[in-house]
Scaffold this motif. Sequence first.
Motif, PDB file in Angstrom:
ATOM      1  N   LYS A   1       3.024  -5.487   8.715  1.00  0.00           N
ATOM      2  CA  LYS A   1       3.161  -4.330   7.819  1.00  0.00           C
ATOM      3  C   LYS A   1       2.645  -4.633   6.417  1.00  0.00           C
ATOM      4  O   LYS A   1       2.021  -3.799   5.781  1.00  0.00           O
ATOM      5  N   GLU A   2       2.894  -5.841   5.937  1.00  0.00           N
ATOM      6  CA  GLU A   2       2.484  -6.208   4.586  1.00  0.00           C
ATOM      7  C   GLU A   2       1.000  -6.526   4.489  1.00  0.00           C
ATOM      8  O   GLU A   2       0.452  -6.602   3.400  1.00  0.00           O
ATOM      9  N   ASN A   3       0.358  -6.753   5.613  1.00  0.00           N
ATOM     10  CA  ASN A   3      -1.054  -7.148   5.630  1.00  0.00           C
ATOM     11  C   ASN A   3      -1.943  -6.075   6.250  1.00  0.00           C
ATOM     12  O   ASN A   3      -2.825  -6.375   7.053  1.00  0.00           O
ATOM     13  N   LEU A   4      -1.706  -4.844   5.872  1.00  0.00           N
ATOM     14  CA  LEU A   4      -2.529  -3.734   6.361  1.00  0.00           C
ATOM     15  C   LEU A   4      -3.413  -3.209   5.237  1.00  0.00           C
ATOM     16  O   LEU A   4      -2.967  -3.078   4.103  1.00  0.00           O
ATOM     17  N   THR A   5      -4.644  -2.910   5.588  1.00  0.00           N
ATOM     18  CA  THR A   5      -5.554  -2.213   4.686  1.00  0.00           C
ATOM     19  C   THR A   5      -5.814  -0.858   5.330  1.00  0.00           C
ATOM     20  O   THR A   5      -6.212  -0.786   6.488  1.00  0.00           O
ATOM     21  N   TRP A   6      -5.584   0.206   4.573  1.00  0.00           N
ATOM     22  CA  TRP A   6      -5.700   1.550   5.127  1.00  0.00           C
ATOM     23  C   TRP A   6      -7.074   2.145   4.853  1.00  0.00           C
ATOM     24  O   TRP A   6      -7.589   2.048   3.744  1.00  0.00           O
ATOM     25  N   HIS A   7      -7.634   2.762   5.893  1.00  0.00           N
ATOM     26  CA  HIS A   7      -8.910   3.465   5.813  1.00  0.00           C
ATOM     27  C   HIS A   7      -8.651   4.920   6.179  1.00  0.00           C
ATOM     28  O   HIS A   7      -7.892   5.204   7.112  1.00  0.00           O
ATOM     29  N   ARG A   8      -9.299   5.822   5.455  1.00  0.00           N
ATOM     30  CA  ARG A   8      -9.113   7.249   5.710  1.00  0.00           C
ATOM     31  C   ARG A   8     -10.366   7.831   6.348  1.00  0.00           C
ATOM     32  O   ARG A   8     -11.476   7.681   5.836  1.00  0.00           O
ATOM     33  N   PHE A   9     -10.146   8.494   7.478  1.00  0.00           N
ATOM     34  CA  PHE A   9     -11.207   9.206   8.183  1.00  0.00           C
ATOM     35  C   PHE A   9     -10.705  10.629   8.412  1.00  0.00           C
ATOM     36  O   PHE A   9     -10.164  10.949   9.468  1.00  0.00           O
ATOM     37  N   GLY A  10     -10.811  11.484   7.391  1.00  0.00           N
ATOM     38  CA  GLY A  10     -10.298  12.850   7.511  1.00  0.00           C
ATOM     39  C   GLY A  10      -8.805  12.816   7.784  1.00  0.00           C
ATOM     40  O   GLY A  10      -8.037  12.222   7.031  1.00  0.00           O
ATOM     41  N   GLY A  11      -8.383  13.416   8.898  1.00  0.00           N
ATOM     42  CA  GLY A  11      -6.972  13.446   9.263  1.00  0.00           C
ATOM     43  C   GLY A  11      -6.487  12.199   9.978  1.00  0.00           C
ATOM     44  O   GLY A  11      -5.343  12.150  10.421  1.00  0.00           O
ATOM     45  N   LEU A  12      -7.343  11.205  10.102  1.00  0.00           N
ATOM     46  CA  LEU A  12      -6.968   9.946  10.748  1.00  0.00           C
ATOM     47  C   LEU A  12      -6.868   8.849   9.698  1.00  0.00           C
ATOM     48  O   LEU A  12      -7.818   8.595   8.963  1.00  0.00           O
ATOM     49  N   ARG A  13      -5.707   8.209   9.622  1.00  0.00           N
ATOM     50  CA  ARG A  13      -5.516   7.057   8.743  1.00  0.00           C
ATOM     51  C   ARG A  13      -5.434   5.828   9.647  1.00  0.00           C
ATOM     52  O   ARG A  13      -4.631   5.796  10.584  1.00  0.00           O
ATOM     53  N   VAL A  14      -6.268   4.850   9.371  1.00  0.00           N
ATOM     54  CA  VAL A  14      -6.335   3.657  10.214  1.00  0.00           C
ATOM     55  C   VAL A  14      -5.905   2.447   9.395  1.00  0.00           C
ATOM     56  O   VAL A  14      -6.563   2.085   8.422  1.00  0.00           O
ATOM     57  N   GLY A  15      -4.799   1.839   9.799  1.00  0.00           N
ATOM     58  CA  GLY A  15      -4.339   0.599   9.198  1.00  0.00           C
ATOM     59  C   GLY A  15      -4.986  -0.565   9.924  1.00  0.00           C
ATOM     60  O   GLY A  15      -4.872  -0.698  11.137  1.00  0.00           O
ATOM     61  N   VAL A  16      -5.701  -1.392   9.172  1.00  0.00           N
ATOM     62  CA  VAL A  16      -6.392  -2.545   9.733  1.00  0.00           C
ATOM     63  C   VAL A  16      -5.560  -3.788   9.447  1.00  0.00           C
ATOM     64  O   VAL A  16      -5.264  -4.087   8.288  1.00  0.00           O
ATOM     65  N   ALA A  17      -5.195  -4.484  10.509  1.00  0.00           N
ATOM     66  CA  ALA A  17      -4.380  -5.686  10.362  1.00  0.00           C
ATOM     67  C   ALA A  17      -5.159  -6.771   9.640  1.00  0.00           C
ATOM     68  O   ALA A  17      -6.362  -6.940   9.840  1.00  0.00           O
ATOM     69  N   GLY A  18      -4.451  -7.517   8.795  1.00  0.00           N
ATOM     70  CA  GLY A  18      -5.062  -8.623   8.059  1.00  0.00           C
ATOM     71  C   GLY A  18      -5.215  -9.868   8.906  1.00  0.00           C
ATOM     72  O   GLY A  18      -4.819  -9.920  10.073  1.00  0.00           O
ATOM     73  N   ARG A  19      -5.785 -10.898   8.316  1.00  0.00           N
ATOM     74  CA  ARG A  19      -6.093 -12.135   9.038  1.00  0.00           C
ATOM     75  C   ARG A  19      -4.859 -12.807   9.629  1.00  0.00           C
ATOM     76  O   ARG A  19      -4.881 -13.246  10.778  1.00  0.00           O
ATOM     77  N   ARG A  20      -3.796 -12.917   8.855  1.00  0.00           N
ATOM     78  CA  ARG A  20      -2.608 -13.640   9.343  1.00  0.00           C
ATOM     79  C   ARG A  20      -2.025 -13.014  10.600  1.00  0.00           C
ATOM     80  O   ARG A  20      -1.800 -13.716  11.584  1.00  0.00           O
ATOM     81  N   PRO A  21      -1.743 -11.708  10.608  1.00  0.00           N
ATOM     82  CA  PRO A  21      -1.201 -11.153  11.851  1.00  0.00           C
ATOM     83  C   PRO A  21      -2.211 -11.184  12.993  1.00  0.00           C
ATOM     84  O   PRO A  21      -1.821 -11.356  14.150  1.00  0.00           O
ATOM     85  N   LEU A  22      -3.507 -11.052  12.694  1.00  0.00           N
ATOM     86  CA  LEU A  22      -4.504 -11.125  13.763  1.00  0.00           C
ATOM     87  C   LEU A  22      -4.522 -12.518  14.388  1.00  0.00           C
ATOM     88  O   LEU A  22      -4.603 -12.657  15.615  1.00  0.00           O
ATOM     89  N   ILE A  23      -4.440 -13.545  13.563  1.00  0.00           N
ATOM     90  CA  ILE A  23      -4.406 -14.915  14.091  1.00  0.00           C
ATOM     91  C   ILE A  23      -3.145 -15.127  14.924  1.00  0.00           C
ATOM     92  O   ILE A  23      -3.190 -15.700  16.018  1.00  0.00           O
ATOM     93  N   ALA A  24      -2.004 -14.657  14.427  1.00  0.00           N
ATOM     94  CA  ALA A  24      -0.751 -14.799  15.165  1.00  0.00           C
ATOM     95  C   ALA A  24      -0.829 -14.102  16.523  1.00  0.00           C
ATOM     96  O   ALA A  24      -0.419 -14.667  17.544  1.00  0.00           O
ATOM     97  N   LEU A  25      -1.370 -12.901  16.543  1.00  0.00           N
ATOM     98  CA  LEU A  25      -1.491 -12.168  17.806  1.00  0.00           C
ATOM     99  C   LEU A  25      -2.466 -12.854  18.758  1.00  0.00           C
ATOM    100  O   LEU A  25      -2.234 -12.915  19.959  1.00  0.00           O
ATOM    101  N   LYS A  26      -3.563 -13.380  18.229  1.00  0.00           N
ATOM    102  CA  LYS A  26      -4.550 -14.067  19.058  1.00  0.00           C
ATOM    103  C   LYS A  26      -3.957 -15.343  19.657  1.00  0.00           C
ATOM    104  O   LYS A  26      -4.173 -15.655  20.827  1.00  0.00           O
TER     105      LYS A  26
END
Length: 153
Positions: A108-133
């Motif tokens: 939650k703390e490592n999200l970068t939000w991108h706006r595409f009209g009515g769609l908001r996309v939170g992109v996970a940061g490096r730390r959670p991506l590494i943990a998930l991988k």
Amino acid sequence: MIGSDQLREVLAAVGQLLEAKGKTVRIVIVGGASLNLAGLVDRATDDVDVIARAKEDEGGPMLIPPDPMPDALMAAVQRVARDFGLPSGWLNTAVANQWETSLPPSLKENLTWHRFGGLRVGVAGRRPLIALKLLAAVDQGAPRASTTRIWSD
């Protein structure tokens, strides 16, 4: 396969369809699509992995399981699949089973939000991506314990 440029195009198309219906949907993505949107890689991906949705709360966005996906989002995703010649599961919640063990606490703390009209996309940061991988690598072929908590807060 969805290339980096096409990824932005299809997400924008979904967002336009949502906006036309007066809807806003917030999703959190991981995997190759998140790496592309974060500018960390420039390669094609098979799909967009949705690990969570977000709803507004007093303290900012609160993450919730992605299933069930809102009907308006699913209708937009299906139309974009048809219009762009994408497979029906190009945006999916297959990684949502991560909720069974828990999400990385830093997600939650490592999200970068991108706006595409009515769609908001939170992109996970490096730390959670590494943990998930790492979890995916360790979990290959092993039976899944549905109540085991992997991460400590």
